[in-house]
Write a protein that holds these residues in place. Structure first.
Motif, PDB file in Angstrom:
ATOM      1  N   HIS A 206       0.959  -1.388   0.106  1.00  0.00           N
ATOM      2  CA  HIS A 206      -0.023   0.145   0.177  1.00  0.00           C
ATOM      3  C   HIS A 206       0.595   1.500   0.170  1.00  0.00           C
ATOM      4  O   HIS A 206       0.826   2.329  -0.665  1.00  0.00           O
ATOM      5  CB  HIS A 206      -0.732  -0.046   1.541  1.00  0.00           C
ATOM      6  CG  HIS A 206      -1.895   1.412   1.182  1.00  0.00           C
ATOM      7  ND1 HIS A 206      -2.640   1.272   0.704  1.00  0.00           N
ATOM      8  CD2 HIS A 206      -1.509   2.243   2.092  1.00  0.00           C
ATOM      9  CE1 HIS A 206      -3.498   2.561   0.673  1.00  0.00           C
ATOM     10  NE2 HIS A 206      -2.530   3.252   2.559  1.00  0.00           N
ATOM     11  N   ALA A 207       1.445   1.193   0.863  1.00  0.00           N
ATOM     12  CA  ALA A 207       2.647   2.413   0.717  1.00  0.00           C
ATOM     13  C   ALA A 207       3.498   2.248  -0.721  1.00  0.00           C
ATOM     14  O   ALA A 207       3.694   3.710  -1.150  1.00  0.00           O
ATOM     15  CB  ALA A 207       3.978   1.966   1.766  1.00  0.00           C
ATOM     16  N   ARG A 208       3.916   1.493  -1.027  1.00  0.00           N
ATOM     17  CA  ARG A 208       4.129   2.061  -2.756  1.00  0.00           C
ATOM     18  C   ARG A 208       3.662   2.534  -3.477  1.00  0.00           C
ATOM     19  O   ARG A 208       4.068   3.275  -4.457  1.00  0.00           O
ATOM     20  CB  ARG A 208       5.067   0.405  -2.684  1.00  0.00           C
ATOM     21  CG  ARG A 208       6.469  -0.501  -2.556  1.00  0.00           C
ATOM     22  CD  ARG A 208       6.582  -0.567  -3.234  1.00  0.00           C
ATOM     23  NE  ARG A 208       5.738  -2.269  -3.381  1.00  0.00           N
ATOM     24  CZ  ARG A 208       6.179  -2.819  -2.255  1.00  0.00           C
ATOM     25  NH1 ARG A 208       7.348  -2.792  -1.295  1.00  0.00           N
ATOM     26  NH2 ARG A 208       5.327  -4.577  -2.396  1.00  0.00           N
ATOM     27  N   GLN A 209       1.928   1.890  -2.852  1.00  0.00           N
ATOM     28  CA  GLN A 209       0.806   1.927  -4.202  1.00  0.00           C
ATOM     29  C   GLN A 209       1.045   3.798  -3.794  1.00  0.00           C
ATOM     30  O   GLN A 209       0.785   4.191  -4.856  1.00  0.00           O
ATOM     31  CB  GLN A 209       0.356   1.774  -3.881  1.00  0.00           C
ATOM     32  CG  GLN A 209      -1.146   1.922  -4.883  1.00  0.00           C
ATOM     33  CD  GLN A 209      -0.729   1.520  -6.271  1.00  0.00           C
ATOM     34  OE1 GLN A 209       0.433   0.443  -6.791  1.00  0.00           O
ATOM     35  NE2 GLN A 209      -1.158   2.700  -7.252  1.00  0.00           N
ATOM     36  N   SER A 210       1.227   4.195  -2.591  1.00  0.00           N
ATOM     37  CA  SER A 210       0.734   5.388  -2.197  1.00  0.00           C
ATOM     38  C   SER A 210       1.686   6.323  -2.477  1.00  0.00           C
ATOM     39  O   SER A 210       1.979   7.845  -2.647  1.00  0.00           O
ATOM     40  CB  SER A 210       0.238   5.558  -0.777  1.00  0.00           C
ATOM     41  OG  SER A 210      -0.636   4.778  -0.891  1.00  0.00           O
TER      42      SER A 210
ATOM     43  N   GLU B  34       4.438   6.843   3.961  1.00  0.00           N
ATOM     44  CA  GLU B  34       4.695   6.334   5.624  1.00  0.00           C
ATOM     45  C   GLU B  34       5.633   5.558   5.813  1.00  0.00           C
ATOM     46  O   GLU B  34       6.722   5.135   4.786  1.00  0.00           O
ATOM     47  CB  GLU B  34       3.569   5.749   5.827  1.00  0.00           C
ATOM     48  CG  GLU B  34       1.790   6.189   5.791  1.00  0.00           C
ATOM     49  CD  GLU B  34       1.200   4.550   5.900  1.00  0.00           C
ATOM     50  OE1 GLU B  34       1.567   4.266   7.530  1.00  0.00           O
ATOM     51  OE2 GLU B  34       0.730   4.415   4.946  1.00  0.00           O
ATOM     52  N   PRO B  35       6.293   5.632   6.311  1.00  0.00           N
ATOM     53  CA  PRO B  35       8.382   5.468   6.350  1.00  0.00           C
ATOM     54  C   PRO B  35       8.164   4.063   7.072  1.00  0.00           C
ATOM     55  O   PRO B  35       7.144   3.737   7.303  1.00  0.00           O
ATOM     56  CB  PRO B  35       8.834   6.292   7.899  1.00  0.00           C
ATOM     57  CG  PRO B  35       7.835   7.692   8.299  1.00  0.00           C
ATOM     58  CD  PRO B  35       6.679   7.387   7.615  1.00  0.00           C
TER      59      PRO B  35
END
Length: 206
Positions: free
Chosen positions: A72-76, A147-148
């Motif tokens: 999800h973080a990579r997509q965001s 997000e970290p």
């Protein structure tokens, strides 16, 4: 409780793990081993298996959540862009509860050079004409930064530990309840056997 019962409990408390395993599968050929002793060994083996299962469940939950959070973080991150914003006026005090010390009207260009203006959070006492880094979305509107990874890992670990604690706690509660039941059963059987054997052993029956 008689001294014989206490002595018996002390003796069974030092049974080697290998003996518990043989008892649990019914391969211990000890004439003094009673059904309640085999039940205790099976309960202990079940507890060890439950603790191992709780560790596995916690690890699986951690890995699944971490993998999903990273995806999800990579997509965001694909829709988060860092631009340079220029303050148009000096900063003013930020409303209570804002994570920034102040805010100011600023301008930036994104995407494709499109100009945007808006109020953004800035450090306190920021003069006009200051250049600040700003995260925006695909439409150029200010957005949160990606997000970290550390925060994602910490959140996944927290949920994993929670799952571990639930399964492990349930196992220990079940073990405690069953152990008390077996303890009462073992003491009752031992007292009955002792009452039958003690007169002959001590010679009191003569």
């Amino acid at each position: 409780m008689s001294a014989a019962s206490v002595s018996h409990r002390s003796a069974v408390g030092h049974v080697p793990v290998s003996c518990h395993l043989r008892r649990a599968v019914g391969r211990e050929h000890n004439p003094l081993c009673r059904p309640v002793d085999r039940a205790r060994s099976r309960l202990l083996i079940a507890l060890v298996a439950a603790v191992a299962l709780s560790l596995a469940v916690g690890m699986v939950v951690f890995l699944v959540l971490l993998g999903g959070a990273r995806a999800h973080a990579r997509q965001s991150a694909l829709h988060r862009h860092e631009v340079t914003a220029t303050t148009l006026v000096a900063s003013t005090a930020s409303p209570t509860g804002s994570p920034w010390a102040a805010q100011a009207q600023a301008g930036w260009a994104y995407p494709g050079g499109d100009a945007h203006t808006g109020v953004i959070g800035v450090p306190g006492d920021t003069p006009a004409g200051s250049h600040l880094l700003l995260w925006v979305g695909d439409n150029g509107i200010p957005s949160t930064p990606p997000e970290p990874y550390g925060e994602l890992a910490a959140a996944a670990a927290l949920y994993g530990l929670g799952a571990l604690a639930v399964v492990d706690g349930a196992a220990w509660i079940g073990y405690g309840i069953r152990q008390k039941t077996l303890e009462r059963r073992g003491e009752a059987a031992w007292e009955a056997d002792w009452e039958r054997v003690e007169p002959q052993w001590t010679g009191r029956s003569h």
